[in-house]
Design a protein around this motif. Structure first.
Motif, PDB file in Angstrom:
ATOM      1  N   THR A   6       0.845  -1.213   0.000  1.00 34.77           N
ATOM      2  CA  THR A   6       0.000   0.000   0.000  1.00 34.77           C
ATOM      3  C   THR A   6       0.868   1.245   0.000  1.00 34.77           C
ATOM      4  OG1 THR A   6      -1.660  -1.165   1.295  1.00 34.77           O
ATOM      5  CG2 THR A   6      -1.815   1.238   1.278  1.00 34.77           C
ATOM      6  N   ILE A   7       1.895   1.251   0.853  1.00 35.08           N
ATOM      7  CA  ILE A   7       2.762   2.424   0.935  1.00 35.08           C
ATOM      8  C   ILE A   7       3.490   2.643  -0.390  1.00 35.08           C
ATOM      9  CG2 ILE A   7       4.799   3.404   2.091  1.00 35.08           C
ATOM     10  CD1 ILE A   7       3.903   1.924   4.643  1.00 35.08           C
ATOM     11  N   LEU A  26      -2.644  10.855   5.554  1.00 36.28           N
ATOM     12  CA  LEU A  26      -3.220   9.514   5.462  1.00 36.28           C
ATOM     13  C   LEU A  26      -2.439   8.557   6.358  1.00 36.28           C
ATOM     14  CD1 LEU A  26      -5.339   7.849   3.780  1.00 36.28           C
ATOM     15  CD2 LEU A  26      -3.430   7.230   2.298  1.00 36.28           C
ATOM     16  N   ASP A  27      -3.150   7.905   7.277  1.00 40.64           N
ATOM     17  CA  ASP A  27      -2.527   6.957   8.214  1.00 40.64           C
ATOM     18  C   ASP A  27      -2.618   5.549   7.611  1.00 40.64           C
ATOM     19  OD1 ASP A  27      -1.894   5.207  10.250  1.00 40.64           O
ATOM     20  OD2 ASP A  27      -2.944   6.354  11.795  1.00 40.64           O
ATOM     21  N   VAL A  28      -1.453   4.930   7.390  1.00 37.46           N
ATOM     22  CA  VAL A  28      -1.442   3.577   6.814  1.00 37.46           C
ATOM     23  C   VAL A  28      -0.889   2.547   7.811  1.00 37.46           C
ATOM     24  CG1 VAL A  28      -1.302   4.381   4.440  1.00 37.46           C
ATOM     25  CG2 VAL A  28       0.801   3.944   5.693  1.00 37.46           C
ATOM     26  N   ILE A  57       2.066  10.711   4.445  1.00 40.70           N
ATOM     27  CA  ILE A  57       1.775   9.338   4.841  1.00 40.70           C
ATOM     28  C   ILE A  57       2.264   9.107   6.273  1.00 40.70           C
ATOM     29  CG2 ILE A  57       2.129   6.913   4.234  1.00 40.70           C
ATOM     30  CD1 ILE A  57       2.803   7.789   1.397  1.00 40.70           C
ATOM     31  N   THR A  65      -6.736  -0.731   7.412  1.00 44.27           N
ATOM     32  CA  THR A  65      -7.357   0.097   6.368  1.00 44.27           C
ATOM     33  C   THR A  65      -6.773   1.507   6.453  1.00 44.27           C
ATOM     34  OG1 THR A  65      -9.378  -1.110   6.858  1.00 44.27           O
ATOM     35  CG2 THR A  65      -9.606   0.837   5.465  1.00 44.27           C
ATOM     36  N   PRO A  66      -6.317   2.080   5.322  1.00 44.68           N
ATOM     37  CA  PRO A  66      -5.812   3.460   5.368  1.00 44.68           C
ATOM     38  C   PRO A  66      -6.903   4.414   5.851  1.00 44.68           C
ATOM     39  CG  PRO A  66      -5.241   2.426   3.282  1.00 44.68           C
ATOM     40  CD  PRO A  66      -6.186   1.488   3.987  1.00 44.68           C
TER      41      PRO A  66
END
Ligand code: AMP
Ligand code: MG
Length: 194
Positions: free
Chosen positions: A81-82, A181-183, A96, A187-188
């Motif tokens: 995802t990142i 955005l917290d990953v 991020i 779930t982001p």
């Protein structure tokens, strides 16, 4: 304190980068808003940012890097995802939030175990960070409670006499802060949408 107000020539950016690497405070343009930068690994330098802005010390800072691969300076976490977010949105106004490396002091992250990271889309910012050779903690370059500065003149109004250098730049192209955005979870999650 006397503040050096400098045009963003290569020579001046190198001078500002040295001051940054030595623990000084440097305000610089990005595409979102102007940032007030300090070496993110240097607690004393970061504390001076909180003082200069009058910012509460539990309000975490965004750490800026000059190339995507430098995200490894801030975290050991690299999920698909990142990688996909970086490929699609960097450089640009997406911050991020990842799990922080031990080397990033909690002073920088407002006491959190996570760190917010961004690769700005501004050449002066990237040259400065690259030459400083460290990740750069930079909240907006305003006094706490005042609007985020989108022009060089706004930065001078708020911070002249309180920081080591102000680098001049064009008015900010985007003109609003980045999306955060917290990953770190399954779930982001959007934490901040300007
Ligand atoms: P500023 O650069 O002044 O707009 O402030 C940066 C903002 O990014 C903070 O006020 C938070 O909203 C957000 N932020 C920075 N680091 C984190 C983090 N580790 N976790 C969550 N939010 C963060
Ligand atoms: Mg701010």
């Amino acid at each position: 304190m006397e503040t050096l107000i400098l045009d963003p020539t290569d020579e001046n950016i190198a001078k500002a980068a040295k001051i940054l690497a030595d623990g000084g405070l440097v305000a610089f343009p990005t595409e979102t808003v102007y940032g007030l930068g300090a070496d993110a690994l240097n607690e004393d330098a970061v504390k001076r940012v909180y003082e200069a802005k009058g910012r509460p010390s539990d309000n975490p800072m965004i750490v800026h890097i000059s190339r995507a691969s430098d995200i490894g300076q801030t975290t050991r976490m690299l999920s698909p995802t990142i990688v996909s977010l970086i490929d699609n949105f960097w450089p640009g106004p997406l911050t991020i939030v990842v799990k922080k490396r031990d080397e990033i002091p909690k002073t920088t992250t407002g006491g959190l175990d996570t760190v917010a990271v961004r690769l700005p889309d501004n050449e002066t910012a990237r040259k400065l960070i690259n030459l400083a050779g460290v990740p750069v903690a930079a909240p907006s370059a305003n006094l706490s409670g005042r609007p985020s500065p989108t022009t060089f003149e706004h930065v001078v109004e708020d911070l002249n006499g309180k920081v080591d250098v102000i680098l001049k730049g064009e008015p900010c192209r985007v003109g609003i802060e980045s999306t955060v955005l917290d990953v770190t979870g399954d779930t982001p999650m959007i934490l901040k949408q300007p």
